[in-house]
Enzyme design. Structure first.
Site, PDB file in Angstrom:
ATOM      1  N   GLU A 182     -12.720 -54.446  15.567  1.00 10.59           N
ATOM      2  CA  GLU A 182     -13.951 -54.596  16.353  1.00 10.59           C
ATOM      3  C   GLU A 182     -14.000 -53.637  17.542  1.00 10.59           C
ATOM      4  O   GLU A 182     -14.814 -53.809  18.455  1.00 10.59           O
ATOM      5  CB  GLU A 182     -14.085 -56.040  16.851  1.00 10.59           C
ATOM      6  CG  GLU A 182     -13.110 -56.459  17.935  1.00 10.59           C
ATOM      7  CD  GLU A 182     -11.784 -56.981  17.395  1.00 10.59           C
ATOM      8  OE1 GLU A 182     -11.113 -57.717  18.137  1.00 10.59           O
ATOM      9  OE2 GLU A 182     -11.423 -56.649  16.258  1.00 10.59           O
TER      10      GLU A 182
ATOM     11  N   ASP B 107     -14.899 -53.258  22.799  1.00 12.67           N
ATOM     12  CA  ASP B 107     -14.807 -54.135  21.627  1.00 12.67           C
ATOM     13  C   ASP B 107     -15.506 -55.449  21.907  1.00 12.67           C
ATOM     14  O   ASP B 107     -15.868 -55.772  23.039  1.00 12.67           O
ATOM     15  CB  ASP B 107     -13.363 -54.328  21.172  1.00 12.67           C
ATOM     16  CG  ASP B 107     -12.521 -55.167  22.105  1.00 12.67           C
ATOM     17  OD1 ASP B 107     -13.080 -55.731  23.077  1.00 12.67           O
ATOM     18  OD2 ASP B 107     -11.303 -55.261  21.897  1.00 12.67           O
TER      19      ASP B 107
END
Length: 292
Positions: A206, A163
């Site tokens: 994310e 991420d």
């Protein structure tokens, strides 16, 4: 195409039928069985006209199907009246042939739109709208397929989870549109550096997952390190530089999917705790992963 228009069409068909009946009268040579079958088909078409909205995905497809079916019903009515009145066959052929041809075109257009809508729905169910990569559902589905192959053939399967570092700060500083732009650029950047058989998608927020068929943990670590370096050096449009943290784990035969997801998740957060912008895996010295 609403119910009022359907009613108008049925009135028009009935008027046409009455006109034929009054013009040519009742035939003395009616094949009752043939007439019954034609009326039965007409009733089926009428039921489809009434119920077709329940089986279509869009108003456009519904309209095309409805017009096509109504024209087909008119052609069937023409055939029925010919059986009852035996009016000149040339009139029957002209009306029936024309309406059947136009009906076929409308039904074909409706079928084409329906297929496109099905494909669109299929895409929406498997593709992440923002990044155009696989979504969470599709990633899990594809992993189960890889798991079954690995359990059967012993092929190595490795998962990379990563991420964006400090992504909340990007959103807070530049706005969510800029955050979305970063995720799009990042997805394209990673996609262009994977093999055709690798499966890449957005797992949530994310966080992204990469499924690597026929790849062991060493190959996964090497790819993760390569991607980390590429992301670190890449010039993003809105925020210049971005880094990412990675976790890597290899599938163990017959284990539950949640077990490997738990391991790779802990590896990712171990990278976060190490200061971010690095790669961690179950082969690192992480006692917390050994018990999973």
């Amino acid at each position: 195409m609403n119910k009022k228009n359907i009613l108008y069409f049925l009135i028009l068909t009935a008027t046409y039928s009455m006109f034929i009946y009054h013009s040519y009268g009742l035939s003395k040579e009616i094949d009752l069985l043939d007439l019954f079958m034609k009326i039965f088909v007409a009733v089926i078409i009428l039921i489809l006209i009434i119920r077709i909205q329940s089986y279509t995905f869009s108003k456009e497809a519904y309209d095309f199907f409805n017009i096509g079916l109504m024209l087909r019903f008119f052609a069937q009515a023409t055939d029925i009246m010919y059986e009852i009145c035996k009016y000149p066959k040339i009139i029957k052929n002209i009306f029936e042939g024309f309406t059947e041809a136009v009906s076929f075109c409308f039904l074909l257009a409706g079928a084409h739109l329906t297929i496109k809508n099905i494909q669109k729905l299929e895409k929406l169910s498997t593709v992440d709208e923002l990044t155009s990569t696989s979504n969470r559902y599709e990633l899990i589905r594809r992993f189960y397929l890889l798991k079954n192959i690995s359990d059967r053939n012993g092929n190595a399967v490795t998962i990379i989870s990563f991420d964006v570092d400090h992504f909340k700060k990007i959103n807070d500083t530049y706005g969510h549109l800029t955050g979305d732009s970063v995720l799009k650029e990042l997805s394209l950047l990673v996609s262009t550096n994977l093999r055709s058989q690798d499966i890449f998608g957005r797992y949530g927020g994310e966080e992204f997952l990469i499924l690597l068929p026929e790849t062991d943990i060493k190959g996964g670590i090497a790819l993760a390190e390569k991607l980390r370096g590429i992301i670190e050096k890449f010039e993003f449009k809105e925020v210049s530089r971005v880094t990412a943290s990675f976790g890597v784990s290899q599938y163990r035969k017959y284990e539950d999917i949640n077990q490997i997801l738990s391991r790779v998740d802990k590896a990712l957060y171990f990278s976060k705790n190490r200061g971010r912008n690095c790669v961690s895996s179950e082969v690192c010295k992480m006692p917390s992963l050994e018990a999973v």
